[in-house]
Design an enzyme around this catalytic site. Structure first.
Site, PDB file in Angstrom:
ATOM      1  N   HIS A  38       0.839  -1.203   0.000  1.00 10.52           N
ATOM      2  CA  HIS A  38       0.000   0.000   0.000  1.00 10.52           C
ATOM      3  C   HIS A  38       0.876   1.256   0.000  1.00 10.52           C
ATOM      4  CE1 HIS A  38      -3.725   2.244   1.259  1.00 10.52           C
ATOM      5  NE2 HIS A  38      -2.808   3.074   1.737  1.00 10.52           N
ATOM      6  N   GLU A  39       1.839   1.304   0.906  1.00 11.03           N
ATOM      7  CA  GLU A  39       2.690   2.492   0.990  1.00 11.03           C
ATOM      8  C   GLU A  39       3.604   2.619  -0.223  1.00 11.03           C
ATOM      9  OE1 GLU A  39       1.776   4.611   2.979  1.00 11.03           O
ATOM     10  OE2 GLU A  39       0.556   3.331   4.292  1.00 11.03           O
ATOM     11  N   HIS A  86       1.776   4.707  -2.752  1.00  9.10           N
ATOM     12  CA  HIS A  86       1.926   6.138  -2.513  1.00  9.10           C
ATOM     13  C   HIS A  86       3.311   6.602  -2.959  1.00  9.10           C
ATOM     14  CE1 HIS A  86      -1.800   6.979  -0.464  1.00  9.10           C
ATOM     15  NE2 HIS A  86      -1.586   6.084   0.480  1.00  9.10           N
ATOM     16  N   GLU A 101      -4.513   7.866  -3.179  1.00  8.14           N
ATOM     17  CA  GLU A 101      -5.013   6.618  -2.613  1.00  8.14           C
ATOM     18  C   GLU A 101      -5.347   5.608  -3.697  1.00  8.14           C
ATOM     19  OE1 GLU A 101      -5.858   4.184   0.726  1.00  8.14           O
ATOM     20  OE2 GLU A 101      -4.784   6.087   0.481  1.00  8.14           O
TER      21      GLU A 101
END
Length: 499
Positions: free
Chosen positions: A264-265, A268, A294
């Site tokens: 997920h990170e 970003h 996101e």
């Protein structure tokens, strides 16, 4: 300061960017490295640096330069760097000049103090410990909102900080469409029977988790010369400058959530990494909005990281690393487990379907707070009631309820809606990528993710903030924000669970 008006504007914006990035580094250090005793001093430092950045940006000289540059903006093509920088800076300047540097510094100081208080309050599951900070944050947000003309809804001002130019009513429309389909979908899946995921809980060495997480994101595009991965209580990504991407994860010893948090990170991080470096030290060198940001974290976590093709590549490696836990678990059983839909307490651990209801209830509570329909002392009960209404989940304590997220402690009202909007946008962009690239499954099964990463870099990441969020989405997908592709994706992926 010498040179043309445009050069002088760029020089001033570079100074503001440098100060902002210094504040970013102070925040990263606070959440990753700083001992707790440094909270007061760090709050003062952040307040000072943020106030100085605000003072440099809203100086009258910036306004004069923007006026001088109207002709250049009008004579340059809309897509040009010059026109993009001038119009984006003008919008940010007109907004920033409404807020005093003193208030900006006070908000940043209160944010640092609130974040420092959040960890101990959550650890002890004591809402009262954090309540004064939440009340201070709400009072500051009311002061902030009062700096702007009254809009259609009070919440519009807060939302605009994270999703520029979007209105609360537009978000509500998207969320109503999601809620109308997801609530019955969850009921169908609940009635269809359980999926065994018990083997995902056990003993998982954190050092091995970190090693596996790094192996995944290296295949995605992480490199040692521009990236780093650290541990923190609440995973996040930040970038103190071009070529400096900092990921964090939480390597919990009793589950494998860190793998998905790390992916997920990375999403970003790769967005910020892919912004055109020629835009550095300007307001354009960043992701265009939190929802679009996101969309990329959810792309790499869910559309890639929860896909069957991804696990055909990586599951043998996971089995080898944790043979005692997964040696007897076949790939299909594991795939179904990591895609299990089940209402749960914790947002960051929620599945793809129920996650959106976690966001919708926060969106509704934030509006109640800012409009005065809900007081801070009543927030835990209101939270628990919405969890029961939307997810039929009983909240046992504040740590797993209203204190689970750090955002409100830091004053980030208006942020939460961008998470669910990002889910929606992710599938719109994904479908467009598949049109251009064809089926990606074979490449993922071989551990090859470069084609997707480079397509996203070329079509989305490189743009930075040259256009508005809506313009950016339309340029990439050909349409405005639309929940239908996302809902279609969920129905097709989860069909076996409701069959």
């Amino acid at each position: 300061m010498t040179g043309s008006p445009f050069d002088r504007l760029r020089e001033r914006l570079a100074e503001v960017s440098d100060l902002t990035k210094a504040a970013t580094l102070l925040v990263w250090d606070q959440r990753v490295m700083m001992p707790p005793g440094g909270a007061e001093a760090r709050a003062e430092a952040l307040g000072t640096v943020s106030r100085l950045a605000q003072e440099r940006f809203i100086d009258d000289e910036v306004g004069r330069l923007l006026e001088e540059l109207r002709g250049l903006e009008e004579s340059s093509g809309y897509d040009s760097f010059e026109a993009s920088l001038i119009r984006t800076t003008r919008r940010e300047y007109e907004k920033a000049t409404r807020v005093s540097p003193e208030l900006v510094g006070e908000m940043r100081r209160a944010s640092a103090l609130g974040l420092s208080a959040w960890g101990p309050a959550k650890e002890s599951s004591d809402f009262e410990q954090l309540r004064p900070h939440l009340e201070a944050q709400l009072e500051l947000r009311h002061r902030y909102v009062s700096c702007f003309p009254a809009g259609d809804e009070t919440y519009d001002v807060l939302l605009d900080d994270y999703e520029p130019l979007m209105k609360t009513a537009e978000v509500r429309q998207v969320f109503t469409e999601l809620k109308d389909e997801l609530v019955p979908m969850i009921e169908e899946i609940r009635d269809a029977g359980d999926v065994d995921d018990s083997f995902l809980r056990g003993e998982f060495d954190p050092a091995t988790q970190r090693k596996l997480g790094l192996e995944i994101v290296r295949a995605f595009g992480y490199s040692e010369d521009e990236w780093r991965l650290d541990e923190t209580g609440h995973p996040f990504m930040t970038t103190p400058g071009a070529g400096d991407i900092r990921l964090t994860s939480n390597f919990r010893p009793h589950d494998l959530s860190s793998l998905f948090a790390t992916m997920h990170e990375f999403g970003h991080g790769v967005y910020e990494w892919g912004v055109d470096r020629s835009l550095a030290r300007t307001p354009l060198h960043t992701g265009v909005s939190l929802a679009v940001h996101e969309s990329q974290s959810r792309t790499w976590e869910n559309l890639v990281g929860r896909s069957r093709a991804f696990w055909r590549w990586f599951y043998p490696r996971l089995q080898q690393a944790f043979a005692a836990q997964f040696g007897s678990i076949d790939e299909e059983t594991f795939y179904r487990a990591v895609n299990k839909v089940q209402p749960s307490l914790i947002r960051i651990d929620a599945d793809e379907v129920t996650y959106n209801l976690h966001i919708i209830l926060r969106f509704e509570l934030e509006q109640d707070l800012i409009d005065g329909r809900l007081a801070i002392p009543d927030l835990p009960d209101a939270w628990n009631a919405r969890m029961d209404e939307y997810l039929a989940v009983d909240v046992p304590d504040a740590a797993r309820g209203v204190l689970q997220d750090m955002h409100w402690a830091g004053g980030a009202l208006g942020y939460f809606p961008t998470y669910a909007l990002g889910n929606v946008i992710s599938v719109q962009i994904w479908e467009r990528a598949l049109e251009d690239l064809g089926d990606l499954d074979e490449r993922f099964e071989r551990g090859e993710f470069g084609d997707l990463r480079e397509w996203l870099r070329q079509h989305l990441y490189t743009l930075g903030a040259r256009y508005t969020p809506q313009e950016t989405i339309e340029r990439v997908t050909g349409s405005r924000i639309d929940a239908k592709p996302y809902l279609r994706y969920l129905r097709e992926k989860l069909a076996p669970q409701v069959a």
